[in-house]
Design an enzyme around this catalytic site. Structure first.
Site, PDB file in Angstrom:
ATOM      1  CE  LYS A 193       3.956   2.816  13.466  1.00 10.21           C
ATOM      2  NZ  LYS A 193       3.912   2.277  12.178  1.00 10.21           N
ATOM      3  N   PRO A 216      -4.302   0.123  18.778  1.00 10.69           N
ATOM      4  CG  PRO A 216      -6.232  -1.101  18.111  1.00 10.69           C
ATOM      5  CD  PRO A 216      -5.718  -0.676  19.330  1.00 10.69           C
ATOM      6  CE1 TYR A 254      -1.059   3.550   9.683  1.00 12.36           C
ATOM      7  CE2 TYR A 254      -0.167   2.822   7.389  1.00 12.36           C
ATOM      8  CZ  TYR A 254      -0.868   2.667   8.229  1.00 12.36           C
ATOM      9  OH  TYR A 254      -2.023   1.976   8.033  1.00 12.36           O
ATOM     10  CG  HIS A 270      -2.151  -0.984   1.081  1.00  6.26           C
ATOM     11  ND1 HIS A 270      -3.164  -0.426   1.544  1.00  6.26           N
ATOM     12  CD2 HIS A 270      -2.175  -1.685   0.441  1.00  6.26           C
ATOM     13  CE1 HIS A 270      -4.114  -1.484   1.228  1.00  6.26           C
ATOM     14  NE2 HIS A 270      -3.664  -2.252   0.387  1.00  6.26           N
ATOM     15  CE1 TYR A 329      -5.200   4.062   8.871  1.00  8.43           C
ATOM     16  CE2 TYR A 329      -5.912   3.621  11.207  1.00  8.43           C
ATOM     17  CZ  TYR A 329      -4.889   3.314  10.060  1.00  8.43           C
ATOM     18  OH  TYR A 329      -3.980   2.333  10.142  1.00  8.43           O
TER      19      TYR A 329
HETATM   20  P1  RFL Z   1       1.063 -12.447  21.495  1.00  7.02           P
HETATM   21  O1  RFL Z   1       0.463 -12.111  19.977  1.00  7.02           O
HETATM   22  O2  RFL Z   1      -0.017 -11.858  22.514  1.00  7.02           O
HETATM   23  O3  RFL Z   1       1.701 -13.600  21.725  1.00  7.02           O
HETATM   24  C1  RFL Z   1       1.971 -14.082  23.097  1.00  7.02           C
HETATM   25  C2  RFL Z   1       2.068 -15.596  23.198  1.00  7.02           C
HETATM   26  O4  RFL Z   1       2.136 -15.839  24.412  1.00  7.02           O
HETATM   27  C3  RFL Z   1       1.360 -16.990  24.863  1.00  7.02           C
HETATM   28  N1  RFL Z   1       1.492 -17.131  26.465  1.00  7.02           N
HETATM   29  C4  RFL Z   1       1.969 -17.973  27.133  1.00  7.02           C
HETATM   30  N2  RFL Z   1       2.745 -18.979  26.752  1.00  7.02           N
HETATM   31  C5  RFL Z   1       3.250 -19.726  27.896  1.00  7.02           C
HETATM   32  N3  RFL Z   1       2.790 -19.809  29.206  1.00  7.02           N
HETATM   33  C6  RFL Z   1       2.019 -18.726  29.458  1.00  7.02           C
HETATM   34  N4  RFL Z   1       1.787 -18.476  30.769  1.00  7.02           N
HETATM   35  C7  RFL Z   1       1.686 -17.700  28.549  1.00  7.02           C
HETATM   36  N5  RFL Z   1       0.872 -16.715  28.542  1.00  7.02           N
HETATM   37  C8  RFL Z   1       0.716 -16.157  27.213  1.00  7.02           C
HETATM   38  C9  RFL Z   1       0.283 -16.575  24.452  1.00  7.02           C
HETATM   39  O5  RFL Z   1      -0.606 -17.916  24.336  1.00  7.02           O
HETATM   40  C10 RFL Z   1       0.527 -16.011  23.009  1.00  7.02           C
HETATM   41  O6  RFL Z   1       0.487 -17.035  21.911  1.00  7.02           O
HETATM   42  O7  RFL Z   1       2.136 -11.113  21.549  1.00  7.02           O
HETATM   43  P2  RFL Z   1       3.518 -10.943  20.699  1.00  7.02           P
HETATM   44  O8  RFL Z   1       4.076 -12.187  20.097  1.00  7.02           O
HETATM   45  O9  RFL Z   1       4.319  -9.948  21.526  1.00  7.02           O
HETATM   46  O10 RFL Z   1       3.004 -10.230  19.429  1.00  7.02           O
HETATM   47  C11 RFL Z   1       2.200  -8.828  19.669  1.00  7.02           C
HETATM   48  C12 RFL Z   1       1.020  -8.644  18.697  1.00  7.02           C
HETATM   49  O11 RFL Z   1       0.164  -9.880  18.624  1.00  7.02           O
HETATM   50  C13 RFL Z   1       0.353  -7.623  18.769  1.00  7.02           C
HETATM   51  O12 RFL Z   1       1.073  -6.310  19.177  1.00  7.02           O
HETATM   52  C14 RFL Z   1      -0.518  -6.826  17.787  1.00  7.02           C
HETATM   53  O13 RFL Z   1      -1.453  -7.935  17.302  1.00  7.02           O
HETATM   54  C15 RFL Z   1      -1.208  -5.607  17.917  1.00  7.02           C
HETATM   55  N6  RFL Z   1      -2.143  -5.269  16.868  1.00  7.02           N
HETATM   56  C16 RFL Z   1      -1.458  -4.649  15.587  1.00  7.02           C
HETATM   57  N7  RFL Z   1      -0.101  -4.534  15.401  1.00  7.02           N
HETATM   58  C17 RFL Z   1       0.389  -3.905  14.263  1.00  7.02           C
HETATM   59  O14 RFL Z   1       1.575  -3.771  14.161  1.00  7.02           O
HETATM   60  N8  RFL Z   1      -0.642  -3.624  13.192  1.00  7.02           N
HETATM   61  C18 RFL Z   1      -2.088  -3.902  13.347  1.00  7.02           C
HETATM   62  O15 RFL Z   1      -2.466  -3.519  12.258  1.00  7.02           O
HETATM   63  C19 RFL Z   1      -2.336  -4.072  14.331  1.00  7.02           C
HETATM   64  N9  RFL Z   1      -3.882  -4.283  14.556  1.00  7.02           N
HETATM   65  C20 RFL Z   1      -3.634  -5.360  16.791  1.00  7.02           C
HETATM   66  C21 RFL Z   1      -4.325  -4.848  15.823  1.00  7.02           C
HETATM   67  C22 RFL Z   1      -4.198  -5.949  17.893  1.00  7.02           C
HETATM   68  C23 RFL Z   1      -5.530  -6.138  18.013  1.00  7.02           C
HETATM   69  N10 RFL Z   1      -5.929  -6.584  19.167  1.00  7.02           N
HETATM   70  C24 RFL Z   1      -6.816  -7.363  19.349  1.00  7.02           C
HETATM   71  C25 RFL Z   1      -5.244  -6.344  20.619  1.00  7.02           C
HETATM   72  C26 RFL Z   1      -5.831  -5.048  15.778  1.00  7.02           C
HETATM   73  C27 RFL Z   1      -6.302  -5.422  17.155  1.00  7.02           C
HETATM   74  C28 RFL Z   1      -7.930  -5.445  17.096  1.00  7.02           C
HETATM   75  C1  PHB Z   2      -6.053  -4.363  10.818  1.00  5.65           C
HETATM   76  O1  PHB Z   2      -6.146  -4.586   9.389  1.00  5.65           O
HETATM   77  O2  PHB Z   2      -6.687  -5.042  11.603  1.00  5.65           O
HETATM   78  C2  PHB Z   2      -5.628  -2.970  11.259  1.00  5.65           C
HETATM   79  C3  PHB Z   2      -5.144  -2.250  10.175  1.00  5.65           C
HETATM   80  C4  PHB Z   2      -4.667  -0.857  10.574  1.00  5.65           C
HETATM   81  C5  PHB Z   2      -4.831  -0.728  12.169  1.00  5.65           C
HETATM   82  C6  PHB Z   2      -5.284  -1.527  12.970  1.00  5.65           C
HETATM   83  C7  PHB Z   2      -5.839  -2.704  12.375  1.00  5.65           C
HETATM   84  O3  PHB Z   2      -4.374   0.768  12.261  1.00  5.65           O
END
Ligand code: RFL
Ligand code: PHB
Length: 390
Positions: free
Chosen positions: A297, A293, A385, A72, A201
């Site tokens: 990041k 989110p 971004y 993108h 957004y």
């Molecule tokens: P995770 O993905 O939470 O993985 C952690 C893992 O640790 C396990 N765990 C354990 N394992 C052993 N023993 C225990 N006691 C444990 N407790 C936990 C868990 O089961 C899991 O498998 O952390 P990690 O790897 O640091 O990754 C971080 C990302 O997942 C997170 O920052 C992103 O998803 C955030 N996020 C976004 N980030 C972006 O860069 N771009 C985006 O567009 C974006 N959109 C989002 C998002 C997060 C969202 N939510 C739901 C919070 C959109 C949403 C809606």
């Molecule tokens: C997504 O596609 O889930 C998404 C994209 C951009 C954001 C957050 C979530 O800033």
């Protein structure tokens, strides 16, 4: 059991670190409390910075990303029924982002790990981390009802916000900074073509909305909701009606309705723990920090932490130097705080805050109007971004 680096958590940060270490010849074992299928069922991030893509290339897991990911070169910020486009390459000397789901990144990393000899223990229960203030940390856990011990040189706490790594640190040794926002995001995933070919957004008096996607046939939409809202109260039709109401007319007209294949509410929070290193225990990814989110990041910050941690561990094993390890926390935190600032700014500029006065709302619109009229302001958004340099 013994390994060089014990990794807690098989999310993107743990799997990426594991893959890089394995390729560098450094032995590692991942302990994950869930099953692999459960980890893959979490629908989360969608936007990858170029630096994150570079790390996935270095880890040897970027073939499918390059085939199926969508590059993108801009996104829209809409407000007051108008849209302002942020031209990413035009404002950042050619940089872009890639739309490729976190689920797919995780799947690619899991597949690569399965073809290497590196061990992942899924459904590891009661993980406890001990002696990380010595040169021989020990992890106790239970697997299939049997108590196990894993000895290691280092522990990488990649276990997310709720994991045991951060909680193992004595309270007095860690400082936590937090902001909780008075709303969440209701997200819907559906197999319908995206309303717009770029992300939108939207700031609206009814609340924030985001049009994102996973592919040209799969859309990811979000609307801001109050914290007491229940997913059960949001039928697909109510969701699409609310989404369209918050978008400029031309974009709303492009929304194609289709049954949701996932629907959930996520609260928004900013959180940073300092420091990120305690003797031989390191925190990386969501274990050490959370961003709302809005700036896309979270996953990208997890990748940059792993960049610094991986380099530090390679330096330790190759040169017996602890310089990188000693510097890990400070280096990672410098980048983390800038991403925290950007994510907080995007959140405060684009959402409706229930307690805001009319004055606050006018200031928000003035900020967006300024952004739309200023190359300098747009450049600052674009630069953040696409991702600040490592
Ligand atoms: P995770 O993905 O939470 O993985 C952690 C893992 O640790 C396990 N765990 C354990 N394992 C052993 N023993 C225990 N006691 C444990 N407790 C936990 C868990 O089961 C899991 O498998 O952390 P990690 O790897 O640091 O990754 C971080 C990302 O997942 C997170 O920052 C992103 O998803 C955030 N996020 C976004 N980030 C972006 O860069 N771009 C985006 O567009 C974006 N959109 C989002 C998002 C997060 C969202 N939510 C739901 C919070 C959109 C949403 C809606
Ligand atoms: C997504 O596609 O889930 C998404 C994209 C951009 C954001 C957050 C979530 O800033």
């Amino acid at each position: 059991m013994r390994t060089q680096v014990a990794i807690i958590g098989a999310g993107p940060s743990g799997l990426l670190l594991g893959q890089l270490l394995t390729r560098a010849g450094i032995d590692n074992i991942i302990l994950e409390q869930r099953t692999g299928d459960y980890v893959l069922s979490r629908i989360r991030a969608g936007v990858l910075e170029q630096g994150t893509v570079g790390m996935l290339e270095e880890a040897g897991v970027a073939d499918r990303l390059h085939r199926e990911g969508l590059v993108h070169d801009g996104f829209l910020i809409s407000f007051a029924n108008r849209s302002h486009r942020i031209d990413l390459p035009g404002l950042t000397n050619g940089k872009t982002v890639t739309v490729y789901g976190q689920t797919e990144v995780t799947r690619d990393l899991m597949d690569a790990r399965a073809t290497s000899n590196a061990q992942t223990i899924y459904e590891a229960e009661n993980v406890e981390i001990h002696d990380f203030d010595t040169t021989n940390p020990v992890i106790h856990f239970t697997h299939q009802g049997v108590a196990q011990t894993l000895e290691c040189d280092f522990v990488a706490g990649c276990d997310g916000y709720h994991g045991p790594s951060r909680k193992s640190v004595p309270v007095g040794a860690i400082k936590e900074f937090e902001r909780v926002y008075p709303f969440g995001w209701l997200g819907v995933l559906a197999d319908v073509p995206p309303a717009s070919h770029e992300l939108v957004y939207a700031n609206h008096e009814r609340g924030f909305a985001l049009c994102s996607m996973r592919s040209l046939t799969r859309s990811r939409y979000y609307v801001q909701v109050a914290l007491d809202e229940k997913v059960e109260d949001w039928s697909d039709s109510r969701f699409y009606t609310e989404l369209r109401a918050r978008l400029p007319e031309d974009i709303a007209a492009g929304v194609v309705e289709g049954p949701s294949i996932e629907k959930s509410i996520a609260p928004l929070r900013s959180f940073v723990a300092e420091p990120l290193r305690f003797g031989r225990l390191f925190l990386a990814g969501d274990a050490g920090h959370i961003v709302p989110p809005t700036g896309a990041k979270g996953l990208n910050l997890a990748a940059s932490d792993i960049r610094y941690l991986f380099d530090a561990l390679v330096e330790y094993y190759a040169e017996k130097s602890e310089a990188g390890i000693n510097d890990y926390s400070a280096r990672a935190l410098r980048r983390i705080w800038k991403a925290e600032r950007f994510s907080w700014w995007m959140t405060k500029t684009l959402h409706h805050f229930p307690a805001d006065s009319g004055f606050d709302q006018r200031i928000q619109l003035a900020e967006l109007d300024y952004l739309a009229s200023s190359v300098a302001a747009s450049t600052a958004v674009a630069e953040n971004y696409v991702g600040l340099p490592y």
